[in-house]
Each structure stands twice: as structure tokens, then as C-alpha cells.
Design a protein around this motif. Structure first.
Motif, PDB file in Angstrom:
ATOM      1  N   THR A  72      43.098  45.618  39.699  1.00  0.00           N
ATOM      2  CA  THR A  72      42.063  44.851  40.398  1.00  0.00           C
ATOM      3  C   THR A  72      42.425  44.711  41.878  1.00  0.00           C
ATOM      4  O   THR A  72      43.458  45.212  42.334  1.00  0.00           O
TER       5      THR A  72
ATOM      6  N   ASP B 148      37.002  36.253  43.688  1.00  0.00           N
ATOM      7  CA  ASP B 148      35.790  35.971  44.457  1.00  0.00           C
ATOM      8  C   ASP B 148      35.091  34.684  44.057  1.00  0.00           C
ATOM      9  O   ASP B 148      34.477  34.017  44.898  1.00  0.00           O
ATOM     10  N   LYS B 149      35.136  34.319  42.777  1.00  0.00           N
ATOM     11  CA  LYS B 149      34.421  33.133  42.310  1.00  0.00           C
ATOM     12  C   LYS B 149      35.284  31.878  42.320  1.00  0.00           C
ATOM     13  O   LYS B 149      34.813  30.800  41.944  1.00  0.00           O
TER      14      LYS B 149
ATOM     15  N   THR C 259      36.716  47.505  30.501  1.00  0.00           N
ATOM     16  CA  THR C 259      35.870  46.375  30.115  1.00  0.00           C
ATOM     17  C   THR C 259      36.352  45.729  28.822  1.00  0.00           C
ATOM     18  O   THR C 259      36.446  44.497  28.719  1.00  0.00           O
TER      19      THR C 259
ATOM     20  N   PHE D 227      37.658  41.904  29.284  1.00  0.00           N
ATOM     21  CA  PHE D 227      36.621  40.896  29.103  1.00  0.00           C
ATOM     22  C   PHE D 227      36.223  40.771  27.638  1.00  0.00           C
ATOM     23  O   PHE D 227      36.467  41.664  26.831  1.00  0.00           O
TER      24      PHE D 227
ATOM     25  N   PHE E 141      30.444  41.024  28.338  1.00  0.00           N
ATOM     26  CA  PHE E 141      30.677  40.583  29.711  1.00  0.00           C
ATOM     27  C   PHE E 141      31.406  41.678  30.479  1.00  0.00           C
ATOM     28  O   PHE E 141      32.278  42.367  29.932  1.00  0.00           O
ATOM     29  N   THR E 142      31.077  41.844  31.743  1.00  0.00           N
ATOM     30  CA  THR E 142      31.823  42.754  32.607  1.00  0.00           C
ATOM     31  C   THR E 142      31.587  42.375  34.061  1.00  0.00           C
ATOM     32  O   THR E 142      30.682  41.592  34.382  1.00  0.00           O
ATOM     33  N   VAL E 143      32.409  42.900  34.934  1.00  0.00           N
ATOM     34  CA  VAL E 143      32.246  42.752  36.382  1.00  0.00           C
ATOM     35  C   VAL E 143      32.353  44.154  36.968  1.00  0.00           C
ATOM     36  O   VAL E 143      33.465  44.680  37.127  1.00  0.00           O
TER      37      VAL E 143
ATOM     38  N   GLU F 124      32.235  45.457  39.838  1.00  0.00           N
ATOM     39  CA  GLU F 124      33.067  45.640  41.029  1.00  0.00           C
ATOM     40  C   GLU F 124      34.545  45.777  40.666  1.00  0.00           C
ATOM     41  O   GLU F 124      35.274  46.568  41.291  1.00  0.00           O
ATOM     42  N   LEU F 125      34.989  45.040  39.661  1.00  0.00           N
ATOM     43  CA  LEU F 125      36.385  45.136  39.252  1.00  0.00           C
ATOM     44  C   LEU F 125      36.660  46.435  38.508  1.00  0.00           C
ATOM     45  O   LEU F 125      37.736  47.025  38.658  1.00  0.00           O
TER      46      LEU F 125
ATOM     47  N   ALA G  34      37.647  35.747  36.671  1.00  0.00           N
ATOM     48  CA  ALA G  34      36.356  36.414  36.838  1.00  0.00           C
ATOM     49  C   ALA G  34      35.383  36.039  35.732  1.00  0.00           C
ATOM     50  O   ALA G  34      34.179  35.914  35.972  1.00  0.00           O
ATOM     51  N   GLU G  35      35.898  35.825  34.518  1.00  0.00           N
ATOM     52  CA  GLU G  35      35.015  35.567  33.381  1.00  0.00           C
ATOM     53  C   GLU G  35      34.689  34.091  33.199  1.00  0.00           C
ATOM     54  O   GLU G  35      33.568  33.738  32.820  1.00  0.00           O
TER      55      GLU G  35
END
Length: 384
Positions: free
Chosen positions: A34, A40-41, A154, A158, A162-164, A166-167, A242-243
Motif C-alpha cells: 500500500t 486517507d480516511k 482484495t 478486505f 468490500f474493496t478500495v 486505489e489501494l 481503510a475498511e
């Protein structure tokens, strides 16, 4: 809130700085695969009260891959973090890290205790299940690149559904040599025999659904580090920031701001371990912020204020609960009042006064609750 520019040299990890330069520094370490985007959050909220420095692993995000090489260790990564802190004029700092970033934090707390004021280790471990899996992964990445690993990220990172993106893209575009060198570091990392030497206040955060570093790995650290606290986050896998950012943020704020640990201590002293453990076990991502509010504000600020003694606070609390008819809470706080030194006679006197100012029916119900609770304590039967 201000954002400082990236330090312009290839000799240091790429980083991103947020928050007032005069605020207490907090360094945030990433997980393998990562970048600074992992935070970010969470980081923007933490930067309200801290000078937050996020950094990238070698070959990840904006960091050059050649900061480390084959055979690298977690000590090498920790040295890069210290060099980054030095370049920014930071001496002592708080630190939080995920997975490999968490391992860096453990190393710093053991080998450079004068630099780490407070530590949070997230979805990480004091060891990563031996060297062979990491040696094999490093060899595969050097041979084939990161495409196949990124395709399966993924499910490793996660919970289902769920996924991100960008990561996942960070993983796919990481430099294979830098990634493999980080695998080398994980392969030889084992700090279990040094955990008891950690003196910094330490928080462990586990994702209950994490297959890479299951909660048992965090419990092992919590059991070994003196005074450590463990929080398990429901519905979180390996990349909890992130999650489940709200739950992670709540835990980190409480730990680094200081109110939650102090409040949790007071809460346990007044209400008892059994009650608090039961409340913590029922915590969910939905209720996590409320539990943090209770620990930080009610217990960390009000109940620890020395202006009033705890027995006086118990008297006030009993009166307020009777006035509003909160009889379940009243039972809990009658037990708390006994812990705070009130005798049954003094509790009765408080309830008698509520008959004057809160009403006879309210006091009647309160006496019934108190009689039941006190009888349970004495092992006798309460009268009807």
C-alpha cells in the motif's frame, strides 16, 4: 489545517505531512503493498490535533525502491523512519503502523524507546509465521512481478464485498524489487522475546476477520507488553484503517489524546471489570464512537476531575438517575457507589432526599432497586 511539501530527496522515504507544525508529531506507517493512501480516511481527522506524517515503504507510492535491497530487515526500515523524523526536526513522536508498518513501530519501541512516546500496532504481529512463505513470495515477485499478487489482494485485505480500488492499484504498481526486499524484512522479523521491554503506552488493534494477522497475533503482543490495551474491530480484515476508518479513528484518538486510557481505568475502578468487559464485548462499528465518547468524556474528563470525590459524584449520579427514571442505570451505579465507599445507610439517605426533590413515586421505585442490589451483595433475599 496545513499541508507541508514532500521532503525533496531520494535518500528518504516519500512522505506526506498534515496538520500544524507545532502540534505533537504522529508518524503513520503503511502495510506491504500500500501507500500513504491507506490512511486517507483517518489521517485528516488525526491532523486536527497532531502533526501527522505518513510515509511510503521503499518501492511503494513515491518512495524509491533502492532505499533498501535484498536481505533487508525491519531495522533497515526503522532507520529510514528515524532519518525521516530527523530531517523534519522531530525528536520524540507517537507512532501507528499497519502490518509491516506496525512491525516497524514495535522495532522502534524496543530499540529506540527514547523516540517513541506512544505506540499503536494495527493488524500486525511480533512475527509473521516464519521465513519460508516470505522467501517464496519474494522470489516469485522478483521472477514474475506483482500482477498475480495484486489480483488476489482484495480477498487478503478486505472482507467479502468490500474493496478500495486505489489501494489495489498501489499494490499492482509497486516496484517488484522494493516489494521483495520488504518481504525479506518480514521473513526474518521476530521480536517476541523483546516485547516485555516496551515501555511506551501501547494500543493493539485487531481486525476480527483478518486472515493475515488474526486477533491472536495482537493478543500475543498485548499479553507481553506491560499495560498494553487491545481493541478488536468487528467487520474488519487486514487493512482496518481503510475498511473501518471510524472505529480505527476512535481507538487512535482515545489512545493518543490520553483521555480514553485514563477514562477506561476510572470506568473499571467505578463499575468493575465484569461490567466493562461485557460492554466492550458487545461493541460494534456502529457503537464504537459512543463507547469512545463514554471513555473519553464521561470517564476520562468528568469522573477523573479531582474537584469532587468519587463518593460525592456517586451521590449526584444516583440523584440524577432517580430524577429521570433510569432504573437499570441506577442499579449499576448503586453497585458503583458501594465501590466508591458509600454505605447502605448513606445510599438510603440519598434516596430519601430524592423523595423530597424528585417525588415519592420515583423514590419508591429507587428504593426497590436499591434493596434488590444491596440484598444481592449481602447474599440475602430482598423483601417484596
Amino acid at each position: 489545517m496545513t499541508t507541508q511539501p514532500t521532503f525533496p530527496t531520494g535518500k528518504l522515504p516519500h512522505h506526506r505531512a498534515e496538520g500544524p507544525v507545532t502540534a505533537p508529531p504522529l508518524l503513520l506507517g503503511p502495510s506491504l503493498g500500500t501507500s500513504t493512501a491507506l490512511w486517507d480516511k483517518v489521517a485528516p481527522e488525526l491532523s486536527v490535533t497532531h502533526r501527522v506524517i505518513r510515509w511510503d515503504l521503499p518501492g511503494h507510492g513515491g518512495s524509491p525502491a533502492d532505499l533498501i535491497g535484498p536481505g533487508a530487515t525491519v531495522a533497515d526500515l526503522a532507520a529510514l523512519v528515524l532519518a525521516l523524523a530527523d530531517s523534519l526536526g522531530i525528536g520524540e513522536f507517537a507512532y501507528a503502523g499497519v502490518s509491516l508498518g506496525g512491525a516497524v513501530g514495535l522495532h522502534l519501541a524496543v530499540h529506540h524507546p527514547e523516540r517513541v512516546s506512544s505506540l499503536a500496532v494495527i493488524c500486525s504481529s511480533a512475527h509473521f509465521n516464519g521465513s519460508r512463505p516470505w522467501e517464496e513470495r519474494a522470489a516469485a515477485v522478483r521472477r514474475e512481478g506483482l500482477g498475480a499478487l495484486a489480483d488476489g489482494a482484495t480477498s487478503r485485505w478486505f472482507t467479502p464485498g468490500f474493496t478500495v480500488p486505489e489501494l489495489i492499484e498501489d499494490h499492482r504498481t509497486a516496484d517488484p524489487e522494493g516489494y521483495a526486499a520488504c518481504c525479506d524484512a518480514l521473513a526474518v522479523f521476530d521480536i517476541r522475546d523483546r516485547l516485555s521491554s516496551i515501555g511506551a503506552p501501547t494500543l493493539l488493534i485487531a481486525g476480527r476477520e483478518d486472515p493475515a494477522t488474526p486477533p491472536a497475533h495482537l493478543r500475543e503482543i498485548a499479553d507481553a507488553v506491560p499495560g498494553a490495551t487491545l481493541t478488536e474491530i468487528a467487520g474488519a480484515s487486514h487493512l482496518a484503517p481503510a475498511e473501518r476508518p471510524e472505529a480505527v479513528l476512535t481507538a487512535l484518538r482515545g489512545h493518543f489524546d490520553g483521555y480514553a486510557p485514563r477514562g477506561m481505568q476510572a470506568r473499571r475502578q467505578v463499575l468493575g471489570d465484569t461490567h466493562v468487559d461485557r460492554a466492550q464485548a458487545r461493541q460494534t462499528p456502529f457503537t464504537a464512537r459512543f463507547q469512545d465518547f463514554i471513555s473519553r468524556y464521561a470517564w476520562g474528563e468528568i469522573w477523573t476531575d479531582p474537584t469532587l470525590a468519587r463518593r460525592e459524584r456517586s451521590m449526584i449520579t444516583l440523584t440524577a438517575l432517580v430524577a429521570h427514571g433510569h432504573y437499570d442505570e441506577l442499579a449499576m451505579h448503586i453497585r458503583a457507589a458501594r465501590r466508591n465507599g458509600l454505605t447502605p445507610e448513606e445510599i438510603g439517605a440519598v434516596l430519601l432526599q430524592t423523595a423530597v426533590y424528585c417525588g415519592v413515586p420515583a423514590a419508591n421505585s429507587a428504593f426497590a432497586v436499591a434493596q434488590r442490589v444491596l440484598a444481592e451483595e449481602d447474599g440475602t433475599d430482598a423483601e417484596d
